[in-house]
Design an enzyme around this catalytic site. Structure first.
Site, PDB file in Angstrom:
ATOM      1  N   GLU A  50       0.845  -1.209   0.000  1.00 54.28           N
ATOM      2  CA  GLU A  50       0.000   0.000   0.000  1.00 54.28           C
ATOM      3  C   GLU A  50       0.877   1.254   0.000  1.00 54.28           C
ATOM      4  O   GLU A  50       1.762   1.411   0.844  1.00 54.28           O
ATOM      5  CB  GLU A  50      -0.896  -0.011   1.246  1.00 54.28           C
TER       6      GLU A  50
ATOM      7  N   ASP B 109      17.261  -6.900  -0.925  1.00 55.40           N
ATOM      8  CA  ASP B 109      18.007  -6.348  -2.067  1.00 55.40           C
ATOM      9  C   ASP B 109      19.187  -5.470  -1.656  1.00 55.40           C
ATOM     10  O   ASP B 109      20.052  -5.177  -2.473  1.00 55.40           O
ATOM     11  CB  ASP B 109      17.068  -5.524  -2.960  1.00 55.40           C
TER      12      ASP B 109
ATOM     13  N   GLY C 264      16.699  -9.022  -7.042  1.00 53.86           N
ATOM     14  CA  GLY C 264      17.434  -7.766  -7.204  1.00 53.86           C
ATOM     15  C   GLY C 264      16.883  -7.082  -8.434  1.00 53.86           C
ATOM     16  O   GLY C 264      17.380  -7.297  -9.537  1.00 53.86           O
TER      17      GLY C 264
END
Ligand code: F6P
Length: 343
Positions: A79, A138, A181
């Site tokens: 969200e 990541d 990634g």
């Protein structure tokens, strides 16, 4: 600077999940309750909980036994309250502000990645006392040396690469493994190096598929039975298929050598956090509680040279932490004959 002693704080976890979120919630919550005598509530499903006023009371006993758990006890969502896509969406920031005040919150801890820090910055501009904690497998949040989730992810990806070596050897194949990634190649670089990858492709470095194939042919000519190619999902490539599939097909087409691809996917985000991630998330969480007690808001907690610091949220906005092309690990890898497909 807010001079009133913070009493009631809210916590939420937003964006994609990662190992260590519960350790961070626990770090904030326990420190806030035990050390500063604060009251803590947790919003469910990221910013959705804040918009819909859905939350749970977090007492000290609720925070016990969660350190080792993957995922997030609060739930998460993607969200984005400032992204107006349908009618009524523009009311979300107002709802957030109203709920924050109605619940008598003195501060809000937003645990998330780049998108979450951007939202946190907007909320800060609206006058809320916000503090961010960076997480993502990541490792691409600007302003900090490392995010929690990354260490666990590279452990999982490395184990997967380790396992590919033996089957690649048995069949004399080229094994392509695609790791997560989207924009950055931190997982590919670290897991690729830890797992002894022969070719590593990162979104940050322009590769040439012909150079990749040439390197593979040279390896076979020099009696290397197999090759391991580690590919970040976000590399630039033609077509609609996944990056791993594209590279596997291209290598087979240009060299005739048998290839197989593995797309590692969400296992990289699941399960129990590594010890390093538990420590990092705990440090971040406890430090965030300390910052709240000191009235240090509008910032993200970060690590620089193993020291905890805070960075103003408005310095972070929209910036990603990329792998630099002269990153020391890349330099060393090249000296050892690892290819990045750009030679
Ligand atoms: O958490 C980061 C990340 O894992 C990216 O590498 C990946 O592309 C993305 O999240 C996918 O997440 P989701 O499918 O939950 O949106």
């Amino acid at each position: 600077m807010n001079t009133r002693k913070p009493k009631r704080i809210g916590i939420l976890t937003a964006g994609g999940d990662c190992p260590g979120l519960n350790a961070a919630i626990r770090g904030v919550g326990k420190t806030a309750i035990v050390n500063y005598g604060m009251e803590v509530i947790g919003f469910t499903a990221g910013f959705s909980g804040l918009i819909e006023k859905e939350y749970v009371q977090l007492k000290e006993h609720n925070l016990s036994g969660i350190l080792t758990l993957g995922g997030t006890i609060l739930g998460t969502s993607r969200e984005k309250p400032y992204k107006f896509v349908k009618e009524g969406d523009n009311e979300k920031p107002e709802l957030i502000k109203n709920n924050y005040h109605e619940l008598s919150l003195d501060a809000l801890v937003c645990i998330g990645g780049n998108g979450t820090m951007k939202t946190a910055e907007r909320l800060m501009e609206e006058g809320l006392n916000v503090i961010g904690i960076p997480k993502t497998i990541d490792n691409d949040v600007w302003g900090t040396d490392v995010t929690f989730g990354f260490d666990s992810a590279i452990q999982i990806a490395t184990e997967a690469i380790d396992r590919l070596h033996t089957t690649a050897n048995s069949h004399q194949r080229v094994m392509i493994i695609e790791v997560m990634g989207h924009h950055t190649g931190w997982i590919a670089l670290y897991a690729g190096m830890a797992g002894g990858g022969d070719i590593i492709l990162l979104p940050e470095l322009d590769y040439n598929i012909r150079s990749v194939c040439k390197r593979i042919e040279e390896r076979f000519e020099s009696k290397k039975a197999y090759s391991i190619v580690v590919v970040a999902e976000g590399i630039n490539h033609p077509g609609e298929q996944s990056a791993g599939r594209y590279v596997a097909e291209a290598i087979h087409t240009y060299t005739g050598i048998e290839t197989r691809e593995t797309v590692l996917g969400y296992v990289q985000r699941g399960g129990s956090p590594s010890p390093m991630d538990r420590i990092l998330a705990t440090r971040y969480g406890a430090f965030a509680a300390q910052c709240i007690a000191q009235g240090d808001f509008g910032t993200m907690v970060a690590i620089k040279n193993n020291n905890l610091i805070t960075i103003p949220l408005n310095e972070i906005s929209d910036r990603l932490r990329f792998v630099e092309e002269d990153h020391p690990l890349i330099v060393k890898a090249r000296q050892m004959g690892v290819s990045f497909g750009d030679e």
